[in-house]
Write a protein that holds these residues in place. Structure first.
Motif, mmCIF file in Angstrom:
data_model
loop_
_atom_site.group_PDB
_atom_site.id
_atom_site.type_symbol
_atom_site.label_atom_id
_atom_site.label_comp_id
_atom_site.label_asym_id
_atom_site.label_seq_id
_atom_site.Cartn_x
_atom_site.Cartn_y
_atom_site.Cartn_z
ATOM 1 N N THR A 97 50.128 27.851 35.998
ATOM 2 C CA THR A 97 50.439 27.203 34.728
ATOM 3 C C THR A 97 49.646 25.918 34.629
ATOM 4 O O THR A 97 49.571 25.152 35.593
ATOM 5 N N VAL A 98 49.058 25.711 33.463
ATOM 6 C CA VAL A 98 48.232 24.519 33.285
ATOM 7 C C VAL A 98 48.647 23.762 32.033
ATOM 8 O O VAL A 98 49.221 24.320 31.095
ATOM 9 N N GLY A 99 48.366 22.474 32.062
ATOM 10 C CA GLY A 99 48.397 21.653 30.865
ATOM 11 C C GLY A 99 46.962 21.400 30.441
ATOM 12 O O GLY A 99 46.014 21.657 31.192
ATOM 13 N N PHE A 100 46.798 20.905 29.228
ATOM 14 C CA PHE A 100 45.466 20.627 28.709
ATOM 15 C C PHE A 100 45.340 19.182 28.245
ATOM 16 O O PHE A 100 46.199 18.683 27.507
ATOM 17 N N ALA A 101 44.287 18.530 28.683
ATOM 18 C CA ALA A 101 43.835 17.284 28.061
ATOM 19 C C ALA A 101 42.688 17.675 27.144
ATOM 20 O O ALA A 101 41.758 18.385 27.567
ATOM 21 N N ILE A 102 42.750 17.238 25.900
ATOM 22 C CA ILE A 102 41.782 17.680 24.896
ATOM 23 C C ILE A 102 41.196 16.466 24.184
ATOM 24 O O ILE A 102 41.937 15.628 23.662
ATOM 25 N N LYS A 103 39.875 16.380 24.180
ATOM 26 C CA LYS A 103 39.169 15.327 23.446
ATOM 27 C C LYS A 103 38.693 15.876 22.112
ATOM 28 O O LYS A 103 38.036 16.923 22.047
ATOM 29 N N LEU A 104 39.053 15.163 21.048
ATOM 30 C CA LEU A 104 38.605 15.476 19.695
ATOM 31 C C LEU A 104 38.053 14.196 19.093
ATOM 32 O O LEU A 104 38.240 13.126 19.671
ATOM 33 N N PRO A 105 37.374 14.256 17.957
ATOM 34 C CA PRO A 105 36.808 13.029 17.386
ATOM 35 C C PRO A 105 37.862 11.934 17.189
ATOM 36 O O PRO A 105 38.782 12.083 16.392
ATOM 37 N N GLY A 106 37.750 10.886 17.956
ATOM 38 C CA GLY A 106 38.650 9.750 17.822
ATOM 39 C C GLY A 106 40.033 9.932 18.417
ATOM 40 O O GLY A 106 40.899 9.068 18.236
ATOM 41 N N HIS A 107 40.260 11.038 19.126
ATOM 42 C CA HIS A 107 41.605 11.315 19.639
ATOM 43 C C HIS A 107 41.558 11.899 21.053
ATOM 44 O O HIS A 107 40.645 12.658 21.404
ATOM 45 N N LEU A 128 44.422 27.411 5.150
ATOM 46 C CA LEU A 128 43.501 27.788 6.218
ATOM 47 C C LEU A 128 43.455 29.310 6.351
ATOM 48 O O LEU A 128 44.290 30.026 5.796
ATOM 49 N N THR A 129 42.472 29.789 7.106
ATOM 50 C CA THR A 129 42.345 31.214 7.382
ATOM 51 C C THR A 129 42.179 31.427 8.878
ATOM 52 O O THR A 129 42.062 30.472 9.647
ATOM 53 N N LEU A 130 42.135 32.677 9.276
ATOM 54 C CA LEU A 130 41.914 33.005 10.684
ATOM 55 C C LEU A 130 40.527 32.577 11.160
ATOM 56 O O LEU A 130 40.273 32.520 12.364
ATOM 57 N N ASP A 131 39.644 32.264 10.230
ATOM 58 C CA ASP A 131 38.306 31.796 10.592
ATOM 59 C C ASP A 131 38.275 30.305 10.912
ATOM 60 O O ASP A 131 37.231 29.783 11.322
ATOM 61 N N ASP A 132 39.400 29.625 10.738
ATOM 62 C CA ASP A 132 39.414 28.179 10.933
ATOM 63 C C ASP A 132 39.786 27.745 12.344
ATOM 64 O O ASP A 132 40.085 26.576 12.584
ATOM 65 N N PHE A 133 39.784 28.689 13.269
ATOM 66 C CA PHE A 133 39.806 28.330 14.695
ATOM 67 C C PHE A 133 38.832 29.243 15.419
ATOM 68 O O PHE A 133 38.639 30.397 15.033
ATOM 69 N N SER A 134 38.189 28.699 16.439
ATOM 70 C CA SER A 134 37.125 29.462 17.093
ATOM 71 C C SER A 134 37.322 29.596 18.594
ATOM 72 O O SER A 134 36.409 30.036 19.297
ATOM 73 N N ALA A 135 38.495 29.241 19.098
ATOM 74 C CA ALA A 135 38.772 29.397 20.526
ATOM 75 C C ALA A 135 40.277 29.444 20.733
ATOM 76 O O ALA A 135 41.052 28.908 19.919
ATOM 77 N N ILE A 136 40.688 30.100 21.804
ATOM 78 C CA ILE A 136 42.096 30.198 22.181
ATOM 79 C C ILE A 136 42.238 29.703 23.611
ATOM 80 O O ILE A 136 41.513 30.151 24.510
ATOM 81 N N LEU A 137 43.160 28.763 23.833
ATOM 82 C CA LEU A 137 43.462 28.238 25.151
ATOM 83 C C LEU A 137 44.783 28.835 25.629
ATOM 84 O O LEU A 137 45.727 28.951 24.840
ATOM 85 N N VAL A 138 44.859 29.204 26.899
ATOM 86 C CA VAL A 138 46.056 29.848 27.429
ATOM 87 C C VAL A 138 46.624 29.009 28.566
ATOM 88 O O VAL A 138 45.916 28.692 29.528
ATOM 89 N N THR A 139 47.926 28.681 28.463
ATOM 90 C CA THR A 139 48.559 27.843 29.486
ATOM 91 C C THR A 139 49.031 28.645 30.693
ATOM 92 O O THR A 139 48.908 28.172 31.823
ATOM 93 N N PHE A 196 44.699 21.003 33.890
ATOM 94 C CA PHE A 196 45.311 20.523 35.130
ATOM 95 C C PHE A 196 46.509 21.408 35.435
ATOM 96 O O PHE A 196 47.237 21.843 34.528
ATOM 97 N N VAL A 197 46.711 21.705 36.699
ATOM 98 C CA VAL A 197 47.786 22.611 37.121
ATOM 99 C C VAL A 197 49.101 21.850 37.174
ATOM 100 O O VAL A 197 49.173 20.714 37.649
ATOM 101 N N VAL A 198 50.158 22.481 36.666
ATOM 102 C CA VAL A 198 51.505 21.918 36.738
ATOM 103 C C VAL A 198 52.430 22.944 37.399
ATOM 104 O O VAL A 198 52.189 24.150 37.324
ATOM 105 N N PRO A 199 53.503 22.473 38.045
ATOM 106 C CA PRO A 199 54.422 23.397 38.728
ATOM 107 C C PRO A 199 55.270 24.192 37.729
ATOM 108 O O PRO A 199 55.980 23.618 36.913
#
Length: 271
Positions: free
Chosen positions: A138-148, A52-63, A129-132
């Protein structure tokens, strides 16, 4: 054929960064990073090792805004110029943080609370969603991807009802298993730091993690990855065994269980 892939570059107080990507017929078509705790040089090297390369992701999520999660975020923003997705509260903190204030605001994307946000059109949607935890927010992430359905919780003093509900619908969960209680009690940390770790705004212990597993296990759970293990107060073997017992008690079919390495990358895992 479409598959979803996951890789941890680093998971712990030394730094946190994870890749989540979608491939079609073996070729990457979409990807995101979660947190930015490793250097661009290392990130590039680890991606290249997977073809892979640095071009193979297009967003950054921060917790959240602790250093082990944002150490290289300013550098990512300056050199990669990718959209940086976070809550409005966290973006305000990043806009004034010494490590991120100069470049991150120019890449700002705000996650709307209580909604699914399409961060990679057609491939990746995110709900936070916010977590203590004792950061600005601080947040957690629920992420929908194809079939997952994927859930990521890396620093958390205690689980919330919302976090439990989202985990109970996910096929893949990345969950903190930070410390073994006896190791913490008998280790080198002063009482004040021990109290902070054990507080409701600190971290989840192995025992806490096991109790969470018992609550979220369901027939659709396929993958469970233990993250953010303490270097001084835990071992991969202790975390794994605690989680394994919980999985064995409640899962009605095999679940892939792994403790993610702290300072070295995991293998690329097809979910």
């Amino acid at each position: 054929m479409i598959d979803v892939r996951f890789k941890s570059f680093s998971s712990g107080s030394c730094g946190n960064c994870y890749y989540l990507g979608v491939a079609q017929d073996g070729v990457a078509v979409a990807g995101v990073l979660i947190d930015a705790g490793v250097s661009i040089r290392r990130l590039k090297r680890e991606l290249q090792a997977e073809g892979l390369t640095l071009d193979d992701f297009s967003a950054i999520l921060v917790t959240h805004d602790h250093m082990d999660h944002i150490r290289s975020l300013g550098s990512y923003a300056k050199h990669l110029c990718r959209p940086i997705w976070a809550s409005e509260t966290l973006h305000k903190a990043l806009a004034s943080h010494i490590m991120t204030h100069e470049y991150v605001p120019g890449c700002k994307r705000v996650l709307k609370k209580g909604e699914w946000n399409e961060v990679v059109p057609g491939y990746v949607s995110v709900r936070y969603f916010v977590v203590p935890h004792d950061a600005t927010e601080t947040v957690g992430f629920a992420i929908k991807l194809p079939g997952h359905n994927y859930v990521h919780i890396t620093d958390c003093g205690r689980m919330t009802d919302e976090a439990l509900e989202l985990c109970s619908k996910a096929d893949t969960v990345v969950l903190e298993s930070n410390y073994d209680l006896e190791m913490l009690k008998n280790g080198p940390y002063p009482k004040e730091l021990q109290d902070r770790i054990r507080s409701g705004s600190g971290h989840l212990s192995n025992d806490d993690c096991a109790e969470v597993i018992k609550k979220i296990a369901h027939k659709g759970l396929r993958n469970l990855f233990l993250c953010h293990l303490s270097e001084n107060n835990n071992t991969p073997e202790l975390a794994y065994e605690s989680a394994r017992k919980a999985v064995k008690l409640c899962a009605n079919k095999p679940v892939r269980l792994e403790a993610l390495p702290r300072q070295t990358p995991s293998q690329m895992i097809i979910l």
